[in-house]
Write an enzyme that holds these catalytic residues in place. Structure first.
Site, PDB file in Angstrom:
ATOM      1  N   GLU A  81     -11.685  -3.997  -2.889  1.00 41.12           N
ATOM      2  CA  GLU A  81     -10.747  -2.975  -3.342  1.00 41.12           C
ATOM      3  C   GLU A  81     -10.550  -3.109  -4.855  1.00 41.12           C
ATOM      4  O   GLU A  81      -9.828  -3.985  -5.321  1.00 41.12           O
ATOM      5  CB  GLU A  81      -9.414  -3.134  -2.620  1.00 41.12           C
ATOM      6  CG  GLU A  81      -9.517  -3.082  -1.108  1.00 41.12           C
ATOM      7  CD  GLU A  81      -8.327  -3.748  -0.446  1.00 41.12           C
ATOM      8  OE1 GLU A  81      -7.218  -3.178  -0.514  1.00 41.12           O
ATOM      9  OE2 GLU A  81      -8.504  -4.849   0.123  1.00 41.12           O
TER      10      GLU A  81
ATOM     11  N   HIS B 104      -9.651   1.716   0.634  1.00 43.17           N
ATOM     12  CA  HIS B 104      -9.579   0.529   1.500  1.00 43.17           C
ATOM     13  C   HIS B 104     -10.681   0.563   2.566  1.00 43.17           C
ATOM     14  O   HIS B 104     -10.413   0.312   3.743  1.00 43.17           O
ATOM     15  CB  HIS B 104      -8.199   0.458   2.155  1.00 43.17           C
ATOM     16  CG  HIS B 104      -7.756  -0.925   2.507  1.00 43.17           C
ATOM     17  ND1 HIS B 104      -8.541  -1.802   3.250  1.00 43.17           N
ATOM     18  CD2 HIS B 104      -6.616  -1.612   2.225  1.00 43.17           C
ATOM     19  CE1 HIS B 104      -7.890  -2.936   3.416  1.00 43.17           C
ATOM     20  NE2 HIS B 104      -6.718  -2.859   2.801  1.00 43.17           N
TER      21      HIS B 104
ATOM     22  N   HIS C  87       0.807  -1.229   0.000  1.00 45.64           N
ATOM     23  CA  HIS C  87       0.000   0.000   0.000  1.00 45.64           C
ATOM     24  C   HIS C  87       0.838   1.276   0.000  1.00 45.64           C
ATOM     25  O   HIS C  87       0.537   2.249   0.701  1.00 45.64           O
ATOM     26  CB  HIS C  87      -0.959   0.006   1.187  1.00 45.64           C
ATOM     27  CG  HIS C  87      -2.032  -1.038   1.117  1.00 45.64           C
ATOM     28  ND1 HIS C  87      -2.546  -1.517  -0.073  1.00 45.64           N
ATOM     29  CD2 HIS C  87      -2.691  -1.714   2.108  1.00 45.64           C
ATOM     30  CE1 HIS C  87      -3.482  -2.425   0.182  1.00 45.64           C
ATOM     31  NE2 HIS C  87      -3.585  -2.567   1.492  1.00 45.64           N
TER      32      HIS C  87
END
Length: 346
Positions: free
Chosen positions: A310, A179, A110
């Protein structure tokens, strides 16, 4: 005239003294409302209607700025420069090797240690939403090029859209997503076992023990990953080899808008339909939550108390030549949109 009311307020400030704003987007009919922070582009709350009673908040998160300034599992955040995992935190572009920050076992996750989820974005209030902008400098977390990103949230009636755009000064991988952790029974409900989920994908990506795709693109048919018809999570989760879903499901690579997933909580009658222009969707059942975090309304969040859908490029695509292109080059624009539509079942 827009049928959405938008308001803004100060939500708090960072340790560096930067003000964090909260924007509330509320449909005129009072059905759906979204609250978005300038910190991390975080979707801090999302109210959705059901068969009875007022709309309830269906995303996990914190009631104040303090929870978001501590370590947390990306609740509601925009993640990037590259969402999901890059194997070994390494990749090559045009013959040059790049090394990223490692923050998830042996991998980069991420965007690294200080990703887009921790930035305070510049915010512009719109008639029906909010536009957030952020520039990631050349070399940020090891990535090449200065990346200028824009994320726009809009609420129209019962549909929340998130548009992601980016340009770069040097060729770089880019993969932006949100997210949000959903529980359609209401955030703070103990589990998602009574949710019904459908994912319109013929294939998925098997992963290794660090959740990096192996490179195989596997058919879902005759496997526990076949979610083309609705499944109740209580029935399906025990069939999986690990603690739950944390896998990319492969969608059309056309770049056209497509319906990719549907989730329903029959008890409340809350239905969420997801559409996207992205080639994949990561279905994650909050396997790493452990009840240690206290969120909104004093609730704690144990394992399987939420799910994520996602929309994204495929994980580790920059290192897998058979995966969709993950590189953005100077002169190009990254441009993807995801839509979340909320309805009430009979």
């Amino acid at each position: 005239m827009p049928n959405t009311r938008v308001s803004r307020e100060i939500f708090g400030e960072t340790a560096e003294g930067l003000a964090v704003e909260r924007f509330t987007l509320r449909a005129a009919d009072g059905g759906v409302a979204a609250k978005v922070l300038s910190l991390g582009g975080i979707l801090q709350a999302l109210e959705a209607p059901g068969k009875a009673g007022p709309p309830v908040d269906v995303v996990l998160g914190f009631p104040s700025i303090h929870g978001y300034l501590e370590k947390h599992p990306y609740f509601g955040a925009v993640v990037g420069r590259v969402a999901n995992r890059i194997a070994g935190g390494r990749f090559a572009v045009d013959g040059k090797d790049y090394t990223l920050a490692i923050n998830n076992g042996p991998n980069s996750l991420h965007g690294g240690i200080v990703g887009f989820d921790k930035a305070v974005w510049l915010a512009e209030q719109l008639e029906d939403g909010v536009r957030l902008t952020h520039t990631s400098p050349d070399g940020d977390e090891g990535y090449p090029g200065a990346l200028s990103a824009t994320v726009t949230y809009r609420l129209v009636d019962n549909k929340l859209s998130i548009n992601y755009r980016a340009t770069t000064t040097r060729t770089t991988p880019v993969n932006l997503t949100n997210h949000a952790y959903f529980n359609l029974a209401g955030q703070g409900s103990p589990d998602i076992y009574d949710h019904e989920v459908t994912i319109m994908a013929e294939e998925y990506l098997p992963v290794d023990d660090t959740v990096i795709p192996t490179g195989e693109v596997a058919a879902v048919k005759d496997t526990p990953f076949d979610l083309r018809s609705p499944v109740i999570l209580r029935d399906r989760l025990p069939q999986l080899p690990g603690d739950g879903f944390d896998h990319n499901f492969c969608l059309s690579q056309s770049g056209e808008r497509q319906t990719c997933a549907r989730a329903c909580h029959a008890g409340r009658g809350c239905v969420m339909t997801v559409e996207t222009t992205q080639p994949g969707v990561q279905f994650y059942t909050a396997n790493f939550l452990d009840g240690s975090l206290q969120g909104k309304d004093g609730c704690t969040y144990p394992r399987h108390s939420a799910f994520c859908l996602e929309t994204q490029n495929w994980p580790d695509a920059v290192n897998k030549p058979n995966f969709p292109n993950a590189l953005l080059r100077p002169g190009e624009e990254y441009n993807h949109t995801t839509w979340f539509t909320f309805t009430v079942s009979p």
